[in-house]
Structures are given as structure tokens and as C-alpha cells.
Design a protein around this motif. Sequence first.
Motif, PDB file in Angstrom:
ATOM      1  N   THR A 242       0.822  -1.204   0.000  1.00  0.00           N
ATOM      2  CA  THR A 242       0.000   0.000   0.000  1.00  0.00           C
ATOM      3  C   THR A 242       0.854   1.251   0.000  1.00  0.00           C
ATOM      4  OG1 THR A 242      -1.902   1.116   1.000  1.00  0.00           O
ATOM      5  CG2 THR A 242      -0.197   0.344   2.500  1.00  0.00           C
ATOM      6  N   HIS A 243       0.268   2.288  -0.566  1.00  0.00           N
ATOM      7  CA  HIS A 243       0.812   3.638  -0.479  1.00  0.00           C
ATOM      8  C   HIS A 243       0.014   4.336   0.618  1.00  0.00           C
ATOM      9  CE1 HIS A 243       2.424   7.283  -2.946  1.00  0.00           C
ATOM     10  NE2 HIS A 243       2.390   7.558  -1.668  1.00  0.00           N
ATOM     11  N   PRO A 244       0.603   4.543   1.817  1.00  0.00           N
ATOM     12  CA  PRO A 244      -0.184   5.094   2.924  1.00  0.00           C
ATOM     13  C   PRO A 244      -0.287   6.620   2.901  1.00  0.00           C
ATOM     14  CG  PRO A 244       1.988   4.480   3.696  1.00  0.00           C
ATOM     15  CD  PRO A 244       1.929   4.084   2.255  1.00  0.00           C
ATOM     16  N   SER A 245       0.800   7.299   2.541  1.00  0.00           N
ATOM     17  CA  SER A 245       0.880   8.764   2.389  1.00  0.00           C
ATOM     18  C   SER A 245       0.928   9.527   3.702  1.00  0.00           C
ATOM     19  CB  SER A 245      -0.260   9.308   1.516  1.00  0.00           C
ATOM     20  OG  SER A 245      -0.229   8.700   0.239  1.00  0.00           O
ATOM     21  N   ASN A 246       0.009   9.227   4.628  1.00  0.00           N
ATOM     22  CA  ASN A 246       0.004   9.936   5.920  1.00  0.00           C
ATOM     23  C   ASN A 246      -0.476   8.988   7.021  1.00  0.00           C
ATOM     24  OD1 ASN A 246      -2.742   9.768   5.460  1.00  0.00           O
ATOM     25  ND2 ASN A 246      -3.133  11.979   5.627  1.00  0.00           N
ATOM     26  N   VAL A 247      -0.657   9.528   8.214  1.00  0.00           N
ATOM     27  CA  VAL A 247      -1.043   8.695   9.353  1.00  0.00           C
ATOM     28  C   VAL A 247      -2.427   8.092   9.158  1.00  0.00           C
ATOM     29  CG1 VAL A 247      -1.611   8.767  11.816  1.00  0.00           C
ATOM     30  CG2 VAL A 247       0.518   9.793  11.001  1.00  0.00           C
ATOM     31  N   ALA A 248      -3.347   8.847   8.557  1.00  0.00           N
ATOM     32  CA  ALA A 248      -4.686   8.299   8.310  1.00  0.00           C
ATOM     33  C   ALA A 248      -4.609   7.095   7.379  1.00  0.00           C
ATOM     34  CB  ALA A 248      -5.593   9.377   7.723  1.00  0.00           C
ATOM     35  N   GLY A 249      -3.800   7.202   6.324  1.00  0.00           N
ATOM     36  CA  GLY A 249      -3.625   6.076   5.417  1.00  0.00           C
ATOM     37  C   GLY A 249      -2.932   4.905   6.086  1.00  0.00           C
ATOM     38  N   LEU A 250      -2.003   5.213   6.999  1.00  0.00           N
ATOM     39  CA  LEU A 250      -1.344   4.154   7.762  1.00  0.00           C
ATOM     40  C   LEU A 250      -2.329   3.439   8.668  1.00  0.00           C
ATOM     41  CD1 LEU A 250       1.103   2.587   8.831  1.00  0.00           C
ATOM     42  CD2 LEU A 250       1.539   4.508  10.395  1.00  0.00           C
ATOM     43  N   GLU A 251      -3.216   4.183   9.319  1.00  0.00           N
ATOM     44  CA  GLU A 251      -4.208   3.564  10.208  1.00  0.00           C
ATOM     45  C   GLU A 251      -5.085   2.580   9.442  1.00  0.00           C
ATOM     46  OE1 GLU A 251      -4.585   3.376  13.291  1.00  0.00           O
ATOM     47  OE2 GLU A 251      -3.400   5.010  14.147  1.00  0.00           O
ATOM     48  N   VAL A 252      -5.494   2.952   8.229  1.00  0.00           N
ATOM     49  CA  VAL A 252      -6.282   2.029   7.411  1.00  0.00           C
ATOM     50  C   VAL A 252      -5.462   0.780   7.105  1.00  0.00           C
ATOM     51  CG1 VAL A 252      -7.443   1.697   5.191  1.00  0.00           C
ATOM     52  CG2 VAL A 252      -7.662   3.886   6.395  1.00  0.00           C
ATOM     53  N   LEU A 261       4.425  -1.525   3.326  1.00  0.00           N
ATOM     54  CA  LEU A 261       4.239  -0.107   3.009  1.00  0.00           C
ATOM     55  C   LEU A 261       5.155   0.209   1.834  1.00  0.00           C
ATOM     56  CD1 LEU A 261       4.065   1.732   6.455  1.00  0.00           C
ATOM     57  CD2 LEU A 261       2.221   0.712   5.100  1.00  0.00           C
ATOM     58  N   ALA A 262       4.559   0.567   0.717  1.00  0.00           N
ATOM     59  CA  ALA A 262       5.314   0.732  -0.516  1.00  0.00           C
ATOM     60  C   ALA A 262       6.068   2.053  -0.584  1.00  0.00           C
ATOM     61  CB  ALA A 262       4.382   0.589  -1.712  1.00  0.00           C
ATOM     62  N   HIS A 263       5.876   2.903   0.381  1.00  0.00           N
ATOM     63  CA  HIS A 263       6.674   4.121   0.543  1.00  0.00           C
ATOM     64  C   HIS A 263       6.785   4.400   2.028  1.00  0.00           C
ATOM     65  CE1 HIS A 263       6.622   5.439  -3.658  1.00  0.00           C
ATOM     66  NE2 HIS A 263       5.309   5.270  -3.690  1.00  0.00           N
ATOM     67  N   ALA A 264       7.845   5.111   2.401  1.00  0.00           N
ATOM     68  CA  ALA A 264       7.825   5.725   3.721  1.00  0.00           C
ATOM     69  C   ALA A 264       6.657   6.696   3.776  1.00  0.00           C
ATOM     70  CB  ALA A 264       9.135   6.449   3.977  1.00  0.00           C
ATOM     71  N   ILE A 265       6.172   6.965   4.980  1.00  0.00           N
ATOM     72  CA  ILE A 265       5.065   7.918   5.134  1.00  0.00           C
ATOM     73  C   ILE A 265       5.639   9.304   4.962  1.00  0.00           C
ATOM     74  CG2 ILE A 265       3.348   8.795   6.759  1.00  0.00           C
ATOM     75  CD1 ILE A 265       3.661   5.841   8.004  1.00  0.00           C
ATOM     76  N   GLU A 266       5.235   9.977   3.874  1.00  0.00           N
ATOM     77  CA  GLU A 266       5.858  11.267   3.557  1.00  0.00           C
ATOM     78  C   GLU A 266       5.289  12.430   4.348  1.00  0.00           C
ATOM     79  OE1 GLU A 266       3.400  10.400  -0.315  1.00  0.00           O
ATOM     80  OE2 GLU A 266       4.176   9.256   1.400  1.00  0.00           O
ATOM     81  N   ASP A 267       3.986  12.392   4.653  1.00  0.00           N
ATOM     82  CA  ASP A 267       3.392  13.401   5.535  1.00  0.00           C
ATOM     83  C   ASP A 267       3.470  12.842   6.952  1.00  0.00           C
ATOM     84  OD1 ASP A 267       1.906  15.184   7.000  1.00  0.00           O
ATOM     85  OD2 ASP A 267       0.179  15.198   5.652  1.00  0.00           O
ATOM     86  N   THR A 268       4.538  13.215   7.646  1.00  0.00           N
ATOM     87  CA  THR A 268       4.839  12.590   8.944  1.00  0.00           C
ATOM     88  C   THR A 268       4.131  13.254  10.117  1.00  0.00           C
ATOM     89  OG1 THR A 268       6.806  13.988   9.166  1.00  0.00           O
ATOM     90  CG2 THR A 268       7.102  11.818   8.140  1.00  0.00           C
ATOM     91  N   ARG A 269       3.287  14.228   9.860  1.00  0.00           N
ATOM     92  CA  ARG A 269       2.589  14.902  10.959  1.00  0.00           C
ATOM     93  C   ARG A 269       1.719  13.896  11.721  1.00  0.00           C
ATOM     94  NH1 ARG A 269      -0.071  19.677   7.522  1.00  0.00           N
ATOM     95  NH2 ARG A 269      -0.331  17.849   6.163  1.00  0.00           N
ATOM     96  N   GLY A 270       1.935  13.813  13.022  1.00  0.00           N
ATOM     97  CA  GLY A 270       1.168  12.895  13.861  1.00  0.00           C
ATOM     98  C   GLY A 270       1.753  11.497  13.952  1.00  0.00           C
ATOM     99  N   LEU A 271       2.834  11.229  13.219  1.00  0.00           N
ATOM    100  CA  LEU A 271       3.458   9.908  13.278  1.00  0.00           C
ATOM    101  C   LEU A 271       4.232   9.780  14.583  1.00  0.00           C
ATOM    102  CD1 LEU A 271       4.032   7.257  11.677  1.00  0.00           C
ATOM    103  CD2 LEU A 271       6.132   8.369  10.868  1.00  0.00           C
TER     104      LEU A 271
END
Length: 408
Positions: A242-252, A261-271
Motif C-alpha cells: 500500500t501507499h499510505p501517504s500519511n497517518v490516516a492512510g497508515l491507520e487504514v 508499506l510501498a513508501h515511507a510515510i511522507e506526511d509525517t505529521r502525527g506519526l
Amino acid sequence: MRHGFLIIVFVIVILTTFTAGQSGSDATLAFVGGRIYASPTTSPIDNGVVIVRAGKIVEVGQRQSVNIPVGAAIVDFSGKVITAGFANSYVHFTEDQWVGAANQPVSKHNQQLHAMLVRYGFTTVVDTASILSNTVALRQRIDSREVAGPRILTAGLAAYPPGGIPYYVKEAVPAELLKLLPQPSTAEQAMDFVRQNVDGGADIIKLFTGSWVTRQSILPMPTEVAIAAVAEAHRRGKLVFTHPSNVAGLEVALQAKVDVLAHAIEDTRGLTADHLRRMKAQKMALIPTLHLFRGNNIQEILREVRDYQRSGADVLFGTDVGFLPDYDPTDEFIQMTRAGLTWREILASLTTTPAARFGEASKRGRVASGLDADLVVLAHDPAADVGAFAEVVDVIRGGKSIFRQGQK
């Protein structure tokens, strides 16, 4: 005289039989003189020998302890470094040059595959989104040895949130193709998406649990859709990226139990550290793709990758090449070093870790007897400079050289 004639005939038959046995798939090769890194964790074998027959490694050791079979073709790699073949776990076959893969000339495919992948040592690649039928056609031509290229694992088309095609895809893809991109809105549609891809030849499933619908906003995939897709993929024995993109995408992704995770989470706010702990607990692998983010908040992303690596979690090497036009992976190696990975950990991300993640540790990922003869020969030792990982002089897949520096 008749007796002498029969002896001559007998000798000719024996020699012909022996020569035939040393050609084609049964040929015996001896790669000699190089420094061998049999795995990322073992000491190097200096003045090493690798014996290959019928596409398999049959013996590995120091020159003085290995008996080179009579008639073996000897290839001298003195002063070079030999490792297992590399895996690039994030590529795309979406550039225009791949259109009509079933019918393109062999020479064109060979040139394209060499330029993009083979010359950098990649004997296995994971295509994380492309037109499935086209990539399967390319794979079939490689598997038949008509075309010289890496082993391809493919996702086919990715699934996006409803109304969640990324802005950069919309900017690049023709309108008629955009209509084909899956955007399941129900659990049943998600399961159908997985079934169609797997039945069409997909090896993995790719989701966008977080999609950049504009340059400022990310739309998460509905959790129930992601859960259904992952459950069906796992039922069919497939990993989910998956491409999570941010914390919300990571939670899903966490709730759905995605594998990679096919990328590091680039929007790291809240990580937080707890997110990384939960990822590790679920045995999620991470593909950093740091070169992709070099112009972003790179320091925060480097810290994310560093913390995850230090937790003992799996990190896979991947470059997003095919989406990125820059084929050279050197900067990815440099950025991974900046994130705190040692050269041995980078080698693991290229070899043993992807082999284990795909359940193939008994087939590839190490230079060891019984494994596939997928090998990379480097000009210099990456222990001294990680840039040496990109200084490839020879690539052997299944015991056959598919790239040699200086040869066309």
C-alpha cells in the motif's frame, strides 16, 4: 584397421556426448577469483569460487578448497565482488516504451530492460502498478528466455479510494484510461478487484490506503474496503502493498493488516513511535523510496526509516523507477546510509529480506549451494562505499549472463 576405426568412432561419440552435456542449460560455469558475500551476515570469501550448473549454484568456497570440474567454463572475476542477485521491490512498467510488450522487437526490450534495471543488478523486480495484461506479456517473453531481463512480480492495476485517483496520475494518464482505474466503494467490489487481478496473473495486490487527491490533501480508503481486499488477497496467498501517504492512510493499512508499506510515510505529521511499534508487531515491511522524497521533509522521513530499521523490522529496497525517470539507484543507496542503514543492511534489503518476505529464501537471496544462480558482480566493494552497489560489471540470472559491462 577395422578395430582402429571402431576405437576412433567410440572416442568421437564420447567426446560429442561430453561436449553436449557442457552446453545449454547443463553447462558448468566456474566464477573464480572474486570476493564473495554469500549473505549479508557472513564473512567474505576471498579468492572465491562459485560453481554453477543447470541454472543452480552447486558449490561455493575458497579457490583452494573447491575442485573446479573438468571442462567447466571459467570466468575470472579477480578483484571483483560477487553477491546474490538484487531485488528492486518497487518499480513500474508504465512508461510509453512498454506499450505493446507482446510484439515489441527483442532488441528493443533488451535495451530498455538493461537501461532501467538489469545494468544495476536487478534479477527480480516487483511492479507495483501497471496494465496487467501488458506486463504479463513482457514477463512471459522474459521467462521463455526470448528476452533477457529480470524475473517480474506484478500487481497489475492498483485500487484507489472512491473518487481518489491521485492528482499526479490524473495529470499523466489519458482520460479513457482513467476510467479503467479501480476505485472500489464496497467490500464486495474490493474482493472482485482482487479476484480479477489474481486470475489475470497478478503476484501481489496494491492499494492506495491514502491518496494525494490534490497537492495539499490526502483521501484515505474506506477501512472496510481495505480490510476486504487484504482478506481476499491473503486467502489467495498474495501479499498486499500500500501507499499510505500519511497517518490516516497508515491507520487504514494497520487495521486491514497490509503486508508492505510501498513508501515511507511522507506526511509525517502525527506519526509516533507507537505507530512504528504497531507496524513492527504486524510484521509490516517498509520500502523507503528515499530518492523520491529528497526534495520533501527528508530529515523527518530519514528519521522514520532509521527508527523502523533499528526496531528490527524488515526494510526492502525499492526506487519507484518507471514512475521516476531517473534509473540510477545510487542516490537511494546514499539516502539509506543517511537513514542509518549499514552496507550490510542495504545488502539485506536487496537480497535476503525480499526473498524471505516472498517465501523464497530456499530459492534465492544468498550465494549458496542449491539456490538459483542469480548473481551480481560489482567492480568495487560496497563495504568501502555504498555507491559500489550500482557499479555492476556482470549480472547472471539462472546461470546465464544477461548483462556484461562493455557488451551490447
